[in-house]
Motif scaffolding. Sequence first.
Motif, PDB file in Angstrom:
ATOM      1  N   THR A  79       0.813  -1.223   0.000  1.00  0.00           N
ATOM      2  CA  THR A  79       0.000   0.000   0.000  1.00  0.00           C
ATOM      3  C   THR A  79       0.843   1.269   0.000  1.00  0.00           C
ATOM      4  OG1 THR A  79      -0.102   0.027   2.416  1.00  0.00           O
ATOM      5  CG2 THR A  79      -1.846  -1.189   1.252  1.00  0.00           C
ATOM      6  N   GLY A  80       2.125   1.145   0.364  1.00  0.00           N
ATOM      7  CA  GLY A  80       2.966   2.333   0.447  1.00  0.00           C
ATOM      8  C   GLY A  80       2.864   3.042   1.782  1.00  0.00           C
ATOM      9  N   ASN A  81       1.947   2.595   2.640  1.00  0.00           N
ATOM     10  CA  ASN A  81       1.807   3.183   3.969  1.00  0.00           C
ATOM     11  C   ASN A  81       2.587   2.317   4.960  1.00  0.00           C
ATOM     12  OD1 ASN A  81       1.069   4.349   6.394  1.00  0.00           O
ATOM     13  ND2 ASN A  81      -1.078   3.689   6.293  1.00  0.00           N
ATOM     14  N   PRO A  82       3.651   2.845   5.583  1.00  0.00           N
ATOM     15  CA  PRO A  82       4.468   2.029   6.491  1.00  0.00           C
ATOM     16  C   PRO A  82       3.720   1.538   7.728  1.00  0.00           C
ATOM     17  CG  PRO A  82       5.082   4.343   6.641  1.00  0.00           C
ATOM     18  CD  PRO A  82       4.165   4.225   5.472  1.00  0.00           C
ATOM     19  N   LEU A  83       2.576   2.147   8.031  1.00  0.00           N
ATOM     20  CA  LEU A  83       1.813   1.726   9.204  1.00  0.00           C
ATOM     21  C   LEU A  83       0.897   0.544   8.913  1.00  0.00           C
ATOM     22  CD1 LEU A  83       0.769   5.080  10.943  1.00  0.00           C
ATOM     23  CD2 LEU A  83       2.650   3.540  11.501  1.00  0.00           C
ATOM     24  N   ASP A  84       0.570   0.329   7.653  1.00  0.00           N
ATOM     25  CA  ASP A  84      -0.296  -0.799   7.309  1.00  0.00           C
ATOM     26  C   ASP A  84       0.433  -2.113   7.589  1.00  0.00           C
ATOM     27  OD1 ASP A  84      -2.258   0.916   6.518  1.00  0.00           O
ATOM     28  OD2 ASP A  84      -1.822   0.764   4.378  1.00  0.00           O
ATOM     29  N   VAL A  85      -0.308  -3.097   8.082  1.00  0.00           N
ATOM     30  CA  VAL A  85       0.325  -4.367   8.436  1.00  0.00           C
ATOM     31  C   VAL A  85      -0.500  -5.550   7.931  1.00  0.00           C
ATOM     32  CG1 VAL A  85       1.508  -3.500  10.483  1.00  0.00           C
ATOM     33  CG2 VAL A  85      -0.833  -4.357  10.697  1.00  0.00           C
ATOM     34  N   THR A 147       6.797  -2.889  14.510  1.00  0.00           N
ATOM     35  CA  THR A 147       7.769  -3.961  14.295  1.00  0.00           C
ATOM     36  C   THR A 147       7.052  -5.277  13.977  1.00  0.00           C
ATOM     37  OG1 THR A 147       7.818  -4.596  16.631  1.00  0.00           O
ATOM     38  CG2 THR A 147       9.306  -2.831  15.932  1.00  0.00           C
ATOM     39  N   ALA A 148       7.852  -6.299  13.680  1.00  0.00           N
ATOM     40  CA  ALA A 148       7.297  -7.592  13.275  1.00  0.00           C
ATOM     41  C   ALA A 148       6.493  -8.270  14.371  1.00  0.00           C
ATOM     42  CB  ALA A 148       8.423  -8.522  12.811  1.00  0.00           C
ATOM     43  N   ASP A 149       6.786  -7.981  15.642  1.00  0.00           N
ATOM     44  CA  ASP A 149       6.029  -8.613  16.731  1.00  0.00           C
ATOM     45  C   ASP A 149       4.861  -7.753  17.201  1.00  0.00           C
ATOM     46  OD1 ASP A 149       7.216  -6.592  18.168  1.00  0.00           O
ATOM     47  OD2 ASP A 149       8.294  -7.894  19.560  1.00  0.00           O
ATOM     48  N   GLY A 150       4.578  -6.667  16.465  1.00  0.00           N
ATOM     49  CA  GLY A 150       3.441  -5.815  16.783  1.00  0.00           C
ATOM     50  C   GLY A 150       3.744  -4.639  17.678  1.00  0.00           C
ATOM     51  N   THR A 151       4.992  -4.494  18.091  1.00  0.00           N
ATOM     52  CA  THR A 151       5.350  -3.369  18.958  1.00  0.00           C
ATOM     53  C   THR A 151       5.260  -2.059  18.179  1.00  0.00           C
ATOM     54  OG1 THR A 151       6.845  -4.740  20.276  1.00  0.00           O
ATOM     55  CG2 THR A 151       7.137  -2.361  20.420  1.00  0.00           C
ATOM     56  N   LEU A 196       4.048  -9.824  11.990  1.00  0.00           N
ATOM     57  CA  LEU A 196       3.416  -8.804  11.163  1.00  0.00           C
ATOM     58  C   LEU A 196       4.392  -8.354  10.069  1.00  0.00           C
ATOM     59  CD1 LEU A 196       1.691  -6.497  13.822  1.00  0.00           C
ATOM     60  CD2 LEU A 196       0.769  -8.514  12.666  1.00  0.00           C
ATOM     61  N   ARG A 197       3.827  -8.013   8.936  1.00  0.00           N
ATOM     62  CA  ARG A 197       4.612  -7.484   7.821  1.00  0.00           C
ATOM     63  C   ARG A 197       4.110  -6.094   7.495  1.00  0.00           C
ATOM     64  NH1 ARG A 197       5.348 -10.416   1.872  1.00  0.00           N
ATOM     65  NH2 ARG A 197       6.696  -8.798   0.933  1.00  0.00           N
ATOM     66  N   SER A 198       4.968  -5.107   7.599  1.00  0.00           N
ATOM     67  CA  SER A 198       4.560  -3.715   7.414  1.00  0.00           C
ATOM     68  C   SER A 198       4.601  -3.291   5.950  1.00  0.00           C
ATOM     69  CB  SER A 198       5.467  -2.794   8.237  1.00  0.00           C
ATOM     70  OG  SER A 198       5.389  -3.105   9.614  1.00  0.00           O
ATOM     71  N   GLY A 199       3.892  -2.206   5.656  1.00  0.00           N
ATOM     72  CA  GLY A 199       3.913  -1.636   4.316  1.00  0.00           C
ATOM     73  C   GLY A 199       2.839  -2.145   3.392  1.00  0.00           C
TER      74      GLY A 199
END
Length: 247
Positions: A79-85, A147-151, A196-199
């Motif tokens: 999506t290009g949004n770094p907050l999307d997971v 982060t990958a663990d949801g933090t 989680l995978r961001s972006g």
Amino acid sequence: MDVSSFVLLSHEQALRRQLDVAANNMANVSTAGYKREQAVFHEYVENAQEAPVQDARKTSYVLDYGQVHDIAQGAFQSTGNPLDVMIEGRGYLNVEMPDGSTGYTRAGFVKVLESGELATSGGQRLLDENGRPIAIPADQLAQVSITADGTVMAGQDPVGRLAVTGFADENMLEARGDGVLTGSGGTVMTAAQTRLRSGGVEASNVEPISETTRMVEVLRSYQVSQRLSADLSDMRRKAIDRLSRIG
């Protein structure tokens, strides 16, 4: 209406249910995090006390038992949004419902509200492991990452961890129609269990070609059922006609 007509009617109702489910899947082919649904049916056997022949005592009907979710993971959709997971594997993000209860979603569109709290694209506040909203300090709003663990990080400081809940039986969850599901019996996953995978977000796992093929098959089955019904009506008409001549 005789038994054969009732059997055909139960079959046609089942076909209509299958068509409705397939059409709903097609309508959500572009819905992030959507899980394909499949209708489930049970056989109901009625035992008659009397029948012309022994084999005719049992009559089988089709009963609508409900539907199940295909829990297969959808593809990653950037999506290009770094907050999307996107949740990799099982689990659902926890969101706050209007009545204060907890809802669950796989649609990982994340935004920051004016209040500084994290929320979904629909405005539901995302919850942490303790069931509380996650707030970002006003001076760190431009430095938020997940982060990958949801933090959730605000600059170099952790401000909370997104709660991801897993369910032993995901088919117990009920869809609300807005990408959020409700249910009970879930367990909040630990940081080690969360991936989680961001972006980007998880795309729908619906395969349009498969659903289109299924809809065609249902329509053909319905046409066959209609022809059988017409043949039965014709057979009754001929029988009545012959009996009237004998009389």
